[in-house]
Design an enzyme around this catalytic site. Structure first.
Site, PDB file in Angstrom:
ATOM      1  N   HIS A 181     101.726  53.449  89.446  1.00 10.07           N
ATOM      2  CA  HIS A 181     101.230  53.761  88.095  1.00 10.07           C
ATOM      3  C   HIS A 181     100.550  52.544  87.475  1.00 10.07           C
ATOM      4  O   HIS A 181      99.523  52.664  86.803  1.00 10.07           O
ATOM      5  CB  HIS A 181     102.390  54.172  87.180  1.00 10.07           C
ATOM      6  CG  HIS A 181     103.122  55.404  87.622  1.00 10.07           C
ATOM      7  ND1 HIS A 181     104.384  55.362  88.147  1.00 10.07           N
ATOM      8  CD2 HIS A 181     102.759  56.700  87.609  1.00 10.07           C
ATOM      9  CE1 HIS A 181     104.783  56.596  88.431  1.00 10.07           C
ATOM     10  NE2 HIS A 181     103.814  57.423  88.121  1.00 10.07           N
ATOM     11  N   LYS A 212      97.657  59.692  95.997  1.00  6.83           N
ATOM     12  CA  LYS A 212      98.844  60.148  96.712  1.00  6.83           C
ATOM     13  C   LYS A 212      99.014  61.654  96.529  1.00  6.83           C
ATOM     14  O   LYS A 212      99.399  62.357  97.450  1.00  6.83           O
ATOM     15  CB  LYS A 212     100.077  59.416  96.199  1.00  6.83           C
ATOM     16  CG  LYS A 212     101.327  59.971  96.802  1.00  6.83           C
ATOM     17  CD  LYS A 212     102.464  59.018  96.745  1.00  6.83           C
ATOM     18  CE  LYS A 212     103.712  59.731  97.194  1.00  6.83           C
ATOM     19  NZ  LYS A 212     104.113  60.778  96.236  1.00  6.83           N
ATOM     20  N   ASP A 213      98.718  62.134  95.315  1.00  2.60           N
ATOM     21  CA  ASP A 213      98.773  63.573  95.054  1.00  2.60           C
ATOM     22  C   ASP A 213      97.369  64.135  95.228  1.00  2.60           C
ATOM     23  O   ASP A 213      96.700  64.504  94.260  1.00  2.60           O
ATOM     24  CB  ASP A 213      99.320  63.826  93.645  1.00  2.60           C
ATOM     25  CG  ASP A 213     100.745  63.344  93.509  1.00  2.60           C
ATOM     26  OD1 ASP A 213     101.619  63.879  94.201  1.00  2.60           O
ATOM     27  OD2 ASP A 213     100.984  62.403  92.733  1.00  2.60           O
ATOM     28  N   HIS A 245     106.173  52.988  88.460  1.00  4.66           N
ATOM     29  CA  HIS A 245     106.276  51.997  89.534  1.00  4.66           C
ATOM     30  C   HIS A 245     104.909  51.377  89.719  1.00  4.66           C
ATOM     31  O   HIS A 245     103.955  51.698  88.983  1.00  4.66           O
ATOM     32  CB  HIS A 245     106.822  52.642  90.807  1.00  4.66           C
ATOM     33  CG  HIS A 245     106.081  53.872  91.230  1.00  4.66           C
ATOM     34  ND1 HIS A 245     104.775  53.844  91.654  1.00  4.66           N
ATOM     35  CD2 HIS A 245     106.445  55.183  91.235  1.00  4.66           C
ATOM     36  CE1 HIS A 245     104.381  55.057  91.947  1.00  4.66           C
ATOM     37  NE2 HIS A 245     105.365  55.907  91.688  1.00  4.66           N
ATOM     38  N   GLN A 276      96.631  67.656  93.979  1.00  2.27           N
ATOM     39  CA  GLN A 276      96.604  67.656  92.507  1.00  2.27           C
ATOM     40  C   GLN A 276      95.239  67.184  92.000  1.00  2.27           C
ATOM     41  O   GLN A 276      94.651  67.771  91.093  1.00  2.27           O
ATOM     42  CB  GLN A 276      97.721  66.746  92.000  1.00  2.27           C
ATOM     43  CG  GLN A 276      97.627  66.388  90.527  1.00  2.27           C
ATOM     44  CD  GLN A 276      98.865  65.682  90.031  1.00  2.27           C
ATOM     45  OE1 GLN A 276      99.878  66.323  89.823  1.00  2.27           O
ATOM     46  NE2 GLN A 276      98.810  64.385  89.833  1.00  2.27           N
TER      47      GLN A 276
HETATM   48  O1  PAF Z   1     101.192  63.279  88.832  1.00  2.00           O
HETATM   49  C1  PAF Z   1     101.937  63.433  87.847  1.00  2.00           C
HETATM   50  O2  PAF Z   1     102.711  62.556  87.470  1.00  2.00           O
HETATM   51  C2  PAF Z   1     101.882  64.740  87.079  1.00  2.00           C
HETATM   52  O3  PAF Z   1     101.683  65.828  87.919  1.00  2.00           O
HETATM   53  C3  PAF Z   1     100.837  64.739  85.938  1.00  2.00           C
HETATM   54  C4  PAF Z   1      99.418  64.605  86.474  1.00  2.00           C
HETATM   55  C5  PAF Z   1     101.128  63.612  84.983  1.00  2.00           C
HETATM   56  C6  PAF Z   1     100.900  66.064  85.169  1.00  2.00           C
HETATM   57  O4  PAF Z   1     102.150  66.259  84.625  1.00  2.00           O
END
Ligand code: PAF
Length: 287
Positions: free
Chosen positions: A36, A148-149, A33, A152
């Site tokens: 990205h 957003k993550d 989307h 992560q």
């Molecule tokens: O954020 C994501 O889409 C996923 O967690 C990633 C970083 C591609 C790892 O699979």
């Protein structure tokens, strides 16, 4: 754009790109989307060559999560990336990523714990393991992830520091601001799971978070602000709140009071079939 599904052609494609200049990697799980595509455009500002990976990583999905239902739309995604001028699409098969006998795991303590790590045991081990592999496969000069993550991003940066990664180095792991819909809802592949009514109600999440941040920045007690935030999310139509917490923006240490360092408000809540997450900066208290 060259699309490759196995490691040898990937390495040749990246070697050719590298001759022309620095290479950026944008790791994704597809179902692309605007969020990205913003990462891809930002990648172009930092590098000559852009590699995008699409891999729905089974290691980061827990039992009962949406691995099978996760949208897979390689033809559509590939057309979008082609239009953005991406150089290489790395779309490994599960067998190419995890050949028979694969048995390693990267676990990043501390930053992986609580928040999404609490609700999804093993999730960040799966993320760290696949991202470390993607880094070693592509060896990019920079890598870009959506803010957003947030947790992560913190896990990946911590891993890069702890393991002395050089391609990319920890400070070449760039976070890109969350892209939002017009009403303020963070873009996510999971928004596609929502009915029109649920989608309309979902804006309660960012709206309530803005209100909580204004309260905290104006000196409201943090615990009270977080309780009011949870109540407002539920009143807005969410079924439950997984967490709503104030954390140190980098270490993710829990904060019970406004700090004089950068902070982040992070929340996750369930509506219909979706679990939505969001996070926003909270201004540091004046010293
Ligand atoms: O954020 C994501 O889409 C996923 O967690 C990633 C970083 C591609 C790892 O699979």
């Amino acid at each position: 754009m060259q699309t490759v599904h196995t490691l040898d052609p990937l390495r040749s494609a990246v070697a050719a790109l590298r001759e022309a200049g620095p290479v950026a990697l944008v790791p994704t799980m597809g179902a692309l989307h605007e969020g990205h595509l913003t990462l891809v455009r930002e990648a172009r500002r930092h590098a000559r060559g852009v590699v995008v990976s699409i891999f729905v990583n089974p290691l980061q999905f827990g039992a009962g999560e949406d691995l099978d239902a996760y949208p897979r739309q390689l033809a559509r995604d590939s057309a979008l990336l082609e239009a953005e001028g991406v150089d290489v699409l790395w779309a490994p098969t599960v067998e190419a990523m995890y050949p028979a006998g694969f048995s390693s795991n990267i676990s990043v303590a501390g930053v992986s714990e609580g928040l999404c790590g609490g609700a999804r045991p093993g999730h960040f081990d799966g993320v760290a393991t696949v991202v470390c592999k993607l880094f070693n496969q592509v060896m990019p000069d920079v890598a870009l992830f959506g803010e957003k993550d947030w947790q992560q991003l913190a896990v990946i940066r911590r891993m890069a520091r702890d393991l002395d990664l050089t391609r990319p180095a920890a400070d070449a792991i760039l976070g890109v601001e969350t892209v939002r819909e017009e009403d303020g809802l963070a873009r996510s592949s999971r928004n596609a799971y929502l009915s029109p009514e649920e989608r309309e109600a979902a804006v309660a999440l960012p709206r309530a978070m803005h209100r909580a941040i204004a309260g905290i920045e104006n000196g409201e007690d943090v615990a009270q602000a977080l309780e009011a935030l949870k109540a407002e999310i539920i009143a807005g139509g969410f079924a439950s709140v997984d967490y709503a917490e104030l954390r140190d923006a980098e270490s993710l240490a829990t904060l019970n009071a406004r700090a004089s360092r950068p902070m982040r408000l992070l929340a996750a809540a369930r509506i219909g079939p979706a679990r939505l997450i969001d996070n926003m900066p909270v201004a540091a208290a004046p010293q």
